[in-house]
Scaffold this motif. Structure first.
Motif, mmCIF file in Angstrom:
data_model
loop_
_atom_site.group_PDB
_atom_site.id
_atom_site.type_symbol
_atom_site.label_atom_id
_atom_site.label_comp_id
_atom_site.label_asym_id
_atom_site.label_seq_id
_atom_site.Cartn_x
_atom_site.Cartn_y
_atom_site.Cartn_z
ATOM 1 N N GLU A 73 12.034 -10.026 -5.449
ATOM 2 C CA GLU A 73 12.674 -11.334 -5.382
ATOM 3 C C GLU A 73 14.096 -11.160 -5.911
ATOM 4 N N PRO A 74 15.127 -11.322 -5.070
ATOM 5 C CA PRO A 74 16.499 -10.969 -5.470
ATOM 6 C C PRO A 74 17.025 -11.710 -6.685
ATOM 7 N N ASN A 75 16.556 -12.917 -6.941
ATOM 8 C CA ASN A 75 17.085 -13.694 -8.064
ATOM 9 C C ASN A 75 16.437 -13.332 -9.394
ATOM 10 N N THR A 76 15.187 -12.912 -9.347
ATOM 11 C CA THR A 76 14.470 -12.639 -10.594
ATOM 12 C C THR A 76 14.121 -11.165 -10.792
ATOM 13 N N GLY A 77 14.020 -10.416 -9.702
ATOM 14 C CA GLY A 77 13.605 -9.019 -9.797
ATOM 15 C C GLY A 77 12.104 -8.818 -9.751
ATOM 16 N N LYS A 78 11.320 -9.878 -9.609
ATOM 17 C CA LYS A 78 9.870 -9.730 -9.521
ATOM 18 C C LYS A 78 9.506 -8.940 -8.269
ATOM 19 N N ILE A 79 8.518 -8.062 -8.374
ATOM 20 C CA ILE A 79 8.205 -7.143 -7.276
ATOM 21 C C ILE A 79 6.819 -7.388 -6.693
ATOM 22 N N LEU A 80 6.625 -6.865 -5.476
ATOM 23 C CA LEU A 80 5.322 -6.748 -4.836
ATOM 24 C C LEU A 80 5.246 -5.364 -4.199
ATOM 25 N N ILE A 81 4.076 -4.743 -4.285
ATOM 26 C CA ILE A 81 3.867 -3.405 -3.736
ATOM 27 C C ILE A 81 2.805 -3.508 -2.647
ATOM 28 N N CYS A 82 3.152 -3.091 -1.436
ATOM 29 C CA CYS A 82 2.229 -3.223 -0.303
ATOM 30 C C CYS A 82 1.744 -1.856 0.169
ATOM 31 N N ASP A 83 1.055 -1.837 1.316
ATOM 32 C CA ASP A 83 0.508 -0.607 1.910
ATOM 33 C C ASP A 83 -0.346 0.192 0.920
ATOM 34 N N ASN A 84 -1.171 -0.517 0.166
ATOM 35 C CA ASN A 84 -1.988 0.144 -0.844
ATOM 36 C C ASN A 84 -3.215 0.832 -0.275
ATOM 37 N N ASP A 85 -3.414 0.738 1.055
ATOM 38 C CA ASP A 85 -4.534 1.445 1.657
ATOM 39 C C ASP A 85 -4.296 2.952 1.710
ATOM 40 N N ASN A 86 -3.076 3.391 1.365
ATOM 41 C CA ASN A 86 -2.807 4.828 1.296
ATOM 42 C C ASN A 86 -3.159 5.421 -0.068
ATOM 43 N N VAL A 87 -3.476 4.573 -1.041
ATOM 44 C CA VAL A 87 -3.796 5.039 -2.392
ATOM 45 C C VAL A 87 -5.088 5.854 -2.373
ATOM 46 N N THR A 88 -5.084 6.955 -3.130
ATOM 47 C CA THR A 88 -6.283 7.796 -3.239
ATOM 48 C C THR A 88 -6.519 8.149 -4.700
ATOM 49 N N ILE A 89 -7.680 8.712 -4.959
ATOM 50 C CA ILE A 89 -7.963 9.265 -6.280
ATOM 51 C C ILE A 89 -7.022 10.447 -6.500
ATOM 52 N N ASP A 90 -6.385 10.518 -7.666
ATOM 53 C CA ASP A 90 -5.454 11.613 -7.934
ATOM 54 C C ASP A 90 -6.176 12.957 -7.857
ATOM 55 N N GLY A 91 -5.596 13.877 -7.093
ATOM 56 C CA GLY A 91 -6.191 15.201 -6.936
ATOM 57 C C GLY A 91 -7.193 15.300 -5.814
ATOM 58 N N GLU A 92 -7.535 14.158 -5.208
ATOM 59 C CA GLU A 92 -8.494 14.164 -4.109
ATOM 60 C C GLU A 92 -7.828 14.668 -2.836
#
Length: 437
Positions: A150-169
């Protein structure tokens, strides 16, 4: 192009509910995204192309749903979605509101956020990825396209989380990252995505946001005649050199080509530049031990945000560089108008120094060091009858105990203010602050 789903189509969810498709939003390499609703509540629905429909991929999404989001900044998969007599599947997630913009909008100067907003975005990114990694997860693809703010506040959103995996998997298939953001060891094929490569990608993203340039694109990049795959592999993989490497000048920025980097780099305090230098020197040489941790970025973003001062001549943001002040006895002139900066009052709370500008707020973090910025507990305000008098208003539910410079002690309950005077000490309950001029 024929869309996979149609408006008013009903999709079944594995939590026993259903959602109705409303409109097409956009598409990508993996599938299409739609706006839909569940019981009248708007949500986003991602539906995969047939080539993505594998038991492994479905199992991965189910695992993420079970794990749950690290915090509310992630547009995380909430439930699997299926259609009767249709092979494909998808999932629902929170809907991104339209006022959140992409980092590409920043790079193309379609938005002009303040330094405070950018640093807030950097803080939330570092904090969010710290929480994701603390769950033993790897994001794999930190880049422009996956972060909105959000340009006025800097609040964020993170998308495309279906690419997340267990670390090292190790997956038979899966995204390795986005070109220009992947760590050198991923580009060269020496490693697969993991937490350490996430840290490199995060540093690249933060550099882009603050300096409006890529950290490895300097003289070497300007000399490339054909920017093909071998050239990219060399620049970002086998021979990466930080453009501000203090010991290797072979890839420094070239005037006329890399002006954004040359203009923005000197604006920031040396301590901030040192952290980026670490990220792209020892962080390249030693991926396992040399990279900047999320907690280091988080601490730096908070400190830099607290150090913002406004030029009284042009009104633009600058930074109170305490190390420079100790060394040179004065701050650099304003980066924009080149006039001398006037330092506002400030409050020291333990080792933290917070500049008391007209818009400064204090948060629970400043008292408890817990990175809680959800609700302000104090705010600088102007006296209603005398514009020359400024105070710090208590907007917390607790009273403060204030020691005035003249030795008097008084309680300042919620809703009241203490005048900003040098030597005033404020006991916030768990810690004490002292106002300085």
């Amino acid at each position: 192009m024929n869309q996979l789903l149609t408006p008013k189509q009903t999709v079944q969810l594995d939590n026993g509910l259903s959602c109705q498709v409303e409109q097409f939003i956009g598409d990508g390499a993996q599938g299409e995204v739609y706006q839909a609703n569940v019981n009248g509540k708007p949500i986003a629905l991602k539906w995969y192309y047939s080539k993505q429909v594998t038991p492994e991929h479905r199992s991965s999404i189910e695992k993420l749903i079970k794990i749950g989001p690290p915090n509310d900044k992630f547009l995380w998969p909430l439930a699997l979605a299926t259609l009767k007599n249709v092979k494909g599947f998808g999932y629902i997630m929170p809907l991104r509101e339209s006022h959140y913009k992409g980092i590409k909008d920043l790079m193309k100067r379609r938005i002009e956020p303040s330094f405070r907003a950018l640093l807030t975005a950097g803080l939330e990114l570092a904090h969010s990825f710290l929480q994701l990694h603390a769950k033993g997860l790897c994001y794999r693809d930190i880049s422009f396209g996956n972060v909105f703010f959000e340009p006025n506040t800097g609040k964020i959103l993170i998308c495309d989380n279906d690419n997340v995996t267990i670390d090292g998997e190790r997956k038979k298939s899966g995204i390795l990252g986005t070109p220009r953001f992947m760590a050198p060891e991923i580009v060269s094929g020496a490693a697969t995505p993991n937490t350490q490569s996430d840290l490199f990608s995060l540093a690249v993203l933060l550099f882009y946001m603050m300096i409006i340039h890529h950290p490895l694109e300097g003289k070497k990049e300007s000399q490339i005649k054909c920017f093909d795959l071998p050239a990219m592999n060399k620049l970002y993989g086998s021979e990466p050199v930080f453009i501000f490497d203090p010991h290797n000048h072979s890839n420094h920025p070239v005037q006329g080509y890399h002006d954004n980097a040359m203009i923005h780099w000197p604006i920031f305090p040396q301590s901030f530049r040192d952290l980026f230098t670490k990220a792209f020197t020892s962080g390249i040489r030693d991926p396992n031990n040399g990279r900047v941790r999320e907690s280091e970025w988080r601490s730096m973003m908070v400190g830099l945000r607290d150090s913002i001062i406004y030029c009284e001549h042009c009104g633009l943001e600058n930074f109170y560089d305490l190390d420079l002040l100790k060394m040179a006895g004065k701050l650099n002139p304003c980066w924009h108008c080149q006039k001398q900066l006037k330092t506002p009052p400030r409050i020291r709370i333990d080792r933290q120094i917070v500049m008391l500008n007209h818009d400064t707020q204090l948060f629970p973090h400043h008292i408890e060091k817990n990175y809680d910025f959800s609700q302000a507990i104090a705010a600088v305000n102007q006296h209603p009858k005398n514009s020359n008098i400024w105070g710090l208003k208590n907007i917390s539910p607790k009273s403060w105990v204030v020691n005035s410079p003249n030795g008097s002690i008084k309680n300042v309950p919620s809703g009241q203010s203490v005048t900003i005077l040098a030597g005033t000490k404020i006991n916030f309950g768990k810690t004490q602050g002292e106002i300085r001029l």
